[in-house]
Write a protein that holds these residues in place. Structure first.
Motif, PDB file in Angstrom:
ATOM      1  N   HIS A 168       0.833  -1.203   0.000  1.00  0.00           N
ATOM      2  CA  HIS A 168       0.000   0.000   0.000  1.00  0.00           C
ATOM      3  C   HIS A 168       0.869   1.255   0.000  1.00  0.00           C
ATOM      4  O   HIS A 168       0.548   2.238  -0.646  1.00  0.00           O
ATOM      5  CB  HIS A 168      -0.949  -0.005   1.208  1.00  0.00           C
ATOM      6  N   ARG A 169       2.000   1.215   0.687  1.00  0.00           N
ATOM      7  CA  ARG A 169       2.914   2.362   0.708  1.00  0.00           C
ATOM      8  C   ARG A 169       3.599   2.523  -0.647  1.00  0.00           C
ATOM      9  O   ARG A 169       3.779   3.639  -1.118  1.00  0.00           O
ATOM     10  CB  ARG A 169       3.955   2.214   1.810  1.00  0.00           C
ATOM     11  N   LEU A 170       3.983   1.429  -1.279  1.00  0.00           N
ATOM     12  CA  LEU A 170       4.581   1.511  -2.607  1.00  0.00           C
ATOM     13  C   LEU A 170       3.586   2.102  -3.597  1.00  0.00           C
ATOM     14  O   LEU A 170       3.947   2.942  -4.421  1.00  0.00           O
ATOM     15  CB  LEU A 170       5.048   0.130  -3.065  1.00  0.00           C
ATOM     16  N   TYR A 171       2.337   1.671  -3.527  1.00  0.00           N
ATOM     17  CA  TYR A 171       1.298   2.189  -4.413  1.00  0.00           C
ATOM     18  C   TYR A 171       1.101   3.691  -4.229  1.00  0.00           C
ATOM     19  O   TYR A 171       0.883   4.417  -5.189  1.00  0.00           O
ATOM     20  CB  TYR A 171      -0.013   1.440  -4.137  1.00  0.00           C
ATOM     21  N   LEU A 172       1.202   4.160  -2.990  1.00  0.00           N
ATOM     22  CA  LEU A 172       0.994   5.579  -2.697  1.00  0.00           C
ATOM     23  C   LEU A 172       2.259   6.419  -2.854  1.00  0.00           C
ATOM     24  O   LEU A 172       2.276   7.585  -2.486  1.00  0.00           O
ATOM     25  CB  LEU A 172       0.418   5.737  -1.285  1.00  0.00           C
ATOM     26  N   GLY A 173       3.320   5.825  -3.394  1.00  0.00           N
ATOM     27  CA  GLY A 173       4.528   6.581  -3.680  1.00  0.00           C
ATOM     28  C   GLY A 173       5.498   6.690  -2.531  1.00  0.00           C
ATOM     29  O   GLY A 173       6.485   7.416  -2.618  1.00  0.00           O
ATOM     30  N   ARG A 174       5.254   5.972  -1.455  1.00  0.00           N
ATOM     31  CA  ARG A 174       6.169   5.974  -0.308  1.00  0.00           C
ATOM     32  C   ARG A 174       7.128   4.792  -0.467  1.00  0.00           C
ATOM     33  O   ARG A 174       7.067   3.804   0.252  1.00  0.00           O
ATOM     34  CB  ARG A 174       5.405   5.856   1.011  1.00  0.00           C
ATOM     35  N   ASN A 175       8.020   4.890  -1.454  1.00  0.00           N
ATOM     36  CA  ASN A 175       8.844   3.752  -1.860  1.00  0.00           C
ATOM     37  C   ASN A 175       9.842   3.304  -0.800  1.00  0.00           C
ATOM     38  O   ASN A 175      10.012   2.109  -0.577  1.00  0.00           O
ATOM     39  CB  ASN A 175       9.581   4.069  -3.162  1.00  0.00           C
ATOM     40  N   LEU A 176      10.494   4.236  -0.144  1.00  0.00           N
ATOM     41  CA  LEU A 176      11.515   3.854   0.835  1.00  0.00           C
ATOM     42  C   LEU A 176      10.894   3.163   2.044  1.00  0.00           C
ATOM     43  O   LEU A 176      11.373   2.097   2.473  1.00  0.00           O
ATOM     44  CB  LEU A 176      12.311   5.089   1.265  1.00  0.00           C
ATOM     45  N   SER A 177       9.816   3.721   2.589  1.00  0.00           N
ATOM     46  CA  SER A 177       9.192   3.094   3.748  1.00  0.00           C
ATOM     47  C   SER A 177       8.487   1.789   3.362  1.00  0.00           C
ATOM     48  O   SER A 177       8.458   0.839   4.146  1.00  0.00           O
ATOM     49  CB  SER A 177       8.222   4.052   4.433  1.00  0.00           C
ATOM     50  N   GLY A 178       7.935   1.719   2.152  1.00  0.00           N
ATOM     51  CA  GLY A 178       7.336   0.478   1.688  1.00  0.00           C
ATOM     52  C   GLY A 178       8.370  -0.625   1.547  1.00  0.00           C
ATOM     53  O   GLY A 178       8.144  -1.771   1.944  1.00  0.00           O
TER      54      GLY A 178
END
Length: 88
Positions: A26-36
């Motif tokens: 869900h974080r990768l999808y929302l553009g939060r690549n590092l935390s995802g």
């Protein structure tokens, strides 16, 4: 149009959280690549360590993180969508 330049759906983010929350999709999808990627790494490293305290600690950490994200998804989607350029 570049892939990923479309508006992000809160509903899809919740579906990803429900099925793949510990992996941070869900974080990768929302553009939060590092935390995802961090969530995915913690979860993947915890799998072989499940019977030790470290493995359980990793799952507790990412599980708590995913539960907190359940409250944060609407604001993360709004921020991501506002940062996108308007399409003509």
């Amino acid at each position: 149009m570049l892939p990923g330049s479309r508006r992000k759906s809160v509903g899809l983010a919740y579906v990803l959280l429900a099925f793949f929350g510990l992996f941070g999709l869900h974080r990768l999808y929302l553009g939060r690549n590092l935390s995802g990627a961090g969530m995915a790494a913690i979860t993947l490293l915890s799998i072989p360590l499940i019977w030790s305290g470290l493995g359980l600690l990793g799952f507790v950490a990412t599980g708590t993180w995913a539960l907190a994200d359940a409250l944060l998804i609407p604001s993360m989607a709004r921020e991501t969508n506002q940062a996108m350029p308007a399409l003509a």
